[in-house]
Design a protein around this motif. Structure first.
Motif, PDB file in Angstrom:
ATOM      1  N   LEU A 139       0.813  -1.217   0.000  1.00 15.72           N
ATOM      2  CA  LEU A 139       0.000   0.000   0.000  1.00 15.72           C
ATOM      3  C   LEU A 139       0.847   1.268   0.000  1.00 15.72           C
ATOM      4  O   LEU A 139       0.383   2.329  -0.431  1.00 15.72           O
ATOM      5  CB  LEU A 139      -0.922   0.007   1.226  1.00 15.72           C
ATOM      6  N   LYS A 230      -9.811   0.642   6.251  1.00 23.50           N
ATOM      7  CA  LYS A 230      -9.579   1.244   4.928  1.00 23.50           C
ATOM      8  C   LYS A 230      -8.400   0.575   4.238  1.00 23.50           C
ATOM      9  O   LYS A 230      -8.459   0.283   3.029  1.00 23.50           O
ATOM     10  CB  LYS A 230      -9.324   2.741   5.083  1.00 23.50           C
ATOM     11  N   SER A 233      -9.304  -3.105   3.311  1.00 25.14           N
ATOM     12  CA  SER A 233     -10.296  -3.129   2.235  1.00 25.14           C
ATOM     13  C   SER A 233      -9.629  -2.910   0.879  1.00 25.14           C
ATOM     14  O   SER A 233      -9.915  -3.630  -0.095  1.00 25.14           O
ATOM     15  CB  SER A 233     -11.352  -2.054   2.484  1.00 25.14           C
ATOM     16  N   GLN A 234      -8.732  -1.942   0.804  1.00 22.52           N
ATOM     17  CA  GLN A 234      -8.053  -1.662  -0.458  1.00 22.52           C
ATOM     18  C   GLN A 234      -7.081  -2.796  -0.803  1.00 22.52           C
ATOM     19  O   GLN A 234      -6.982  -3.204  -1.958  1.00 22.52           O
ATOM     20  CB  GLN A 234      -7.303  -0.339  -0.375  1.00 22.52           C
ATOM     21  N   TYR A 235      -6.374  -3.278   0.194  1.00 24.21           N
ATOM     22  CA  TYR A 235      -5.381  -4.327  -0.063  1.00 24.21           C
ATOM     23  C   TYR A 235      -6.044  -5.633  -0.493  1.00 24.21           C
ATOM     24  O   TYR A 235      -5.574  -6.308  -1.432  1.00 24.21           O
ATOM     25  CB  TYR A 235      -4.549  -4.555   1.190  1.00 24.21           C
ATOM     26  N   ARG A 237      -8.580  -6.151  -2.114  1.00 19.79           N
ATOM     27  CA  ARG A 237      -9.152  -6.108  -3.469  1.00 19.79           C
ATOM     28  C   ARG A 237      -8.098  -6.330  -4.546  1.00 19.79           C
ATOM     29  O   ARG A 237      -8.439  -6.518  -5.721  1.00 19.79           O
ATOM     30  CB  ARG A 237      -9.845  -4.767  -3.707  1.00 19.79           C
TER      31      ARG A 237
END
Length: 289
Positions: A139, A230, A233-235, A237
């Motif tokens: 990230l 947050k 959730s981004q990772y 995906r």
């Protein structure tokens, strides 16, 4: 007329002859005077040096005499015998180990509870969860995520600082469970953190249970929960990435408890090693032997 001229020439010749002789006599007199003055100056310098040396010798003799007199007086003065250490009884050992732990607990909890008590202390700083390091590395390549990552790590430490005061009563209550036998063993142990390890063995599970709700609430309060959600959730995906499922509350709770025991061990070590840290008579009697 001839006679007068002859007389004048004779006088002139005598004057011419006597002038160099007079000059030579004057020069010799000056040299003799200069030599005499130099000799007098040298003699005066030698006399001054001799006077100075004599004074130094007299001062040294006076100092030596004074030192000898002091040594003689000291030898004649009876030396008071060193008082024998107070016997290490079971009750003294128990009081000493409890006093040491009590002081260590108060200082450790106070330090950990202060702003940046965890965050700015390299010994107990809570880092990014180990099983989420790949997520952190991945990230960090995304725009704006480095700030979120840094803030999240600080928030974990803030949660530990907020929950730290809870440990004080749990620690202090555990002191009552130290038996006489345990106290003797802990006092005479060669380990600088023997009492801390004993306390950890008897209180760690209780601390974790008591800490967990406070840590969970603190994580949400300081915003670490939202930041972590947050990031995950981004990772999660990202294709082919194994989803991160760290129990943030369990991780932070264990790290907070670990940090408190590290601080307590440091305080115990000071009391065992440093006489200046033994601020009560009990500590001096028990750990000053």
């Amino acid at each position: 007329m001839f006679t007068r001229i002859a007389s004048a020439l004779l006088v002139a010749g005598l004057l011419a002859t006597s002038a160099p002789a007079a000059h030579a006599q004057t020069t010799a007199a000056k040299k003799a005077a200069a030599t005499k003055a130099a000799a007098a100056k040298t003699a005066a310098a030698k006399k001054a040096a001799a006077t100075k040396a004599a004074a130094a010798k007299a001062a040294a003799a006076k100092t030596a005499a004074a030192n000898a007199a002091a040594a003689k007086a000291a030898a004649a003065t009876p030396v008071a015998p060193k008082p024998a250490p107070v016997p290490l009884t079971e009750s003294l050992a128990s009081a000493g180990i409890k006093d040491a732990l009590n002081k260590g607990i108060v200082k450790a909890v106070q330090f950990a509870s202060e702003p940046d008590g965890f965050n700015m202390n390299d010994d107990i700083h809570i880092p990014f969860p180990e099983d989420a390091i790949l997520m952190k590395t991945t990230l960090s390549k995304f725009p704006g995520m480095n700030t979120l990552i840094s803030t999240f790590e600080t928030q974990l430490n803030r949660a530990a600082e907020a929950a730290a005061p809870k440990a004080k009563d749990i620690f202090l209550n555990a002191l009552a469970n130290i038996s006489i036998t345990d106290a003797i063993s802990l006092v005479t142990s060669g380990s600088t953190d023997a009492a801390t390890q004993f306390l950890r063995k008897n209180t760690e599970a209780q601390l974790i249970t008591a800490f967990r709700p406070d840590i969970s609430a603190a994580i949400d309060q300081v915003g670490a929960g939202k930041a972590y959600a947050k990031m995950t959730s981004q990772y999660n995906r990202i294709p082919l990435m194994t989803p991160v499922q760290t129990d943030l509350t369990a991780y932070t709770t264990q790290k907070a408890v670990d940090g408190l025991f590290i601080l307590l061990a440091n305080e115990e070590s000071k009391i065992r090693k440093n006489p200046a840290a033994r601020t009560t008579d009990i500590l001096k009697q028990v750990f000053g032997r």
